[in-house]
Design an enzyme around this catalytic site. Structure first.
Site, PDB file in Angstrom:
ATOM      1  N   THR A 179     -19.283  -2.652  40.146  1.00  0.00           N
ATOM      2  CA  THR A 179     -20.165  -3.911  41.003  1.00  0.00           C
ATOM      3  C   THR A 179     -18.980  -4.718  41.718  1.00  0.00           C
ATOM      4  OG1 THR A 179     -21.979  -4.134  39.488  1.00  0.00           O
ATOM      5  CG2 THR A 179     -21.490  -5.868  40.687  1.00  0.00           C
ATOM      6  N   VAL A 180     -19.442  -5.167  42.997  1.00  0.00           N
ATOM      7  CA  VAL A 180     -18.332  -5.803  43.731  1.00  0.00           C
ATOM      8  C   VAL A 180     -18.945  -7.339  43.798  1.00  0.00           C
ATOM      9  CG1 VAL A 180     -17.754  -3.796  45.051  1.00  0.00           C
ATOM     10  CG2 VAL A 180     -19.587  -5.307  45.908  1.00  0.00           C
TER      11      VAL A 180
END
Length: 371
Positions: A179-180
């Protein structure tokens, strides 16, 4: 114009063979955001630009190249919070939107709209409704197959084979948790936070993770009276764990302690590793990227912490020539999900006082905070 940007490529496991590529991805995201800030862009815009760069990378589990659902589809979550207006926008389980963070930003901005017949602008949209809204806003829509990278397809087939061969339940340790996220301070001292995710591999269709959940994926609050510092945070890891503990909100508020790094360490212990809401979870996997900023003196602290094997981070001030990108590791012999590692760096942003604060305006023409 001045500002500071920090990004992450996820809390999970980053292989040594791809270390340079992950760092390059963070490097490029910081560059894009810093360019926006130098040109006078708002913190919300800088966060969006950084995350677009991260979503477009096939390495990350966000946007293009996201983990696939049980039926082999890309369904993304994203959110953005403006610390100046305290508005929040998010989309969940959305397919066919090339950059989900742009959809989340538009939802955040539209919170200021006055609708007829007493209607209220939505702050969270999911599935088909989110896609239809994106189309009306002119946001890029593509065929689902164009969202699938060769890497995500290989991982999908690998996980399917393992389940069939060994009759195992889906193990999040084998699911990329890249996830960013991004957090930012702009030249007016405004803070913002954003996150984007493709969720865990082989997830059920329609599943929504922390990246689209209020207080779990992002948090940003700008100081209103200069008595407290501004704070922002974004999280990564197993979405269900982060939702149940509201890790973004808790980690951001922990930085208000006299010692931010001790506050963050205490938060991970009490609100995550020892959380009563995770009593049935043997491995508690999560990470956070957070900042605290005092606009009176133009100084802040960037902090991060994670219980996963690694976390990839990049950060940059507009006064720096180039970003710094690191991969943070758990200590040797420490099993993921059992303990947290916490670290940080100081930073400075010369502030140009904002003449008018957005929350003092009843009718705001530009709800992204730019006046």
């Amino acid at each position: 114009m001045n500002g500071f940007i920090a990004v992450h490529c996820g809390a999970g496991y980053h292989s040594d063979s791809l270390k340079k590529e992950y760092q390059k991805t963070c490097y490029n995201a910081c560059r894009k955001a810093a360019e926006t800030l130098k040109n006078g862009g708002h913190a919300v815009e800088a966060v969006e630009k950084a995350i677009i760069e991260l979503e477009n990378s096939p390495l990350t589990n966000a946007g293009f190249g996201s983990n696939l659902s049980w039926d082999g589809l890309v369904e993304c979550d994203a959110s953005l919070m403006n610390g100046q207006t305290l508005h929040f926008g998010a989309c969940g389980a959305v397919s066919n939107v090339w950059n989900p963070i742009t959809l989340a930003k538009h939802l955040c901005i539209k919170q200021c709209d006055n609708l007829s017949l007493g209607r209220v602008p939505p702050c969270i949209l999911t599935g088909q409704g989110a896609q239809l809204w994106a189309e009306r806003m002119g946001i890029g829509i593509v065929e689902n197959k164009k969202m699938i990278s060769a890497r995500s397809l290989r991982n999908y087939k690998h996980c399917k084979r393992k389940l069939k061969r060994y009759s195992l339940q889906n193990d999040i340790k084998f699911s990329p948790l890249d996830t960013v996220g991004a957090i930012c301070v702009d030249s007016n001292g405004v803070v913002a936070s954003g996150a984007s995710s493709g969720g865990v591999s082989l997830k059920h269709e329609g599943r929504v993770g922390q990246a689209a959940s209020f207080g779990s994926g992002v948090w940003a609050v700008m100081s209103r009276d200069n008595k407290k510092p501004s704070v922002a945070a974004c999280t990564s890891g197993c979405g269900e764990h982060l939702i149940r503990t509201q890790l973004a909100k808790n980690t951001a508020e922990s930085l208000l302690e006299a010692s931010p790094i001790l506050g963050l360490d205490k938060c991970f212990k009490e609100h995550f590793l020892e959380s009563p809401f995770l009593w049935d979870v043997p491995e508690r996997l999560g990470g956070t990227l957070a900042l605290r900023f005092d606009s009176d003196i133009g100084e802040g602290e960037l902090l991060w912490g994670h219980t996963t094997k690694t976390m990839c981070i990049g950060y940059m001030s507009t006064q720096n020539e180039r970003p710094k990108c690191i991969i943070s590791y758990l200590p040797p012999k420490v099993e993921p999900g059992q303990k947290a590692v916490v670290s940080g760096r100081p930073f400075k942003v010369p502030i140009q006082p904002c003449p008018v604060l957005q929350w003092e305006i009843k009718t705001a023409p530009n709800c992204n905070g730019s006046l």
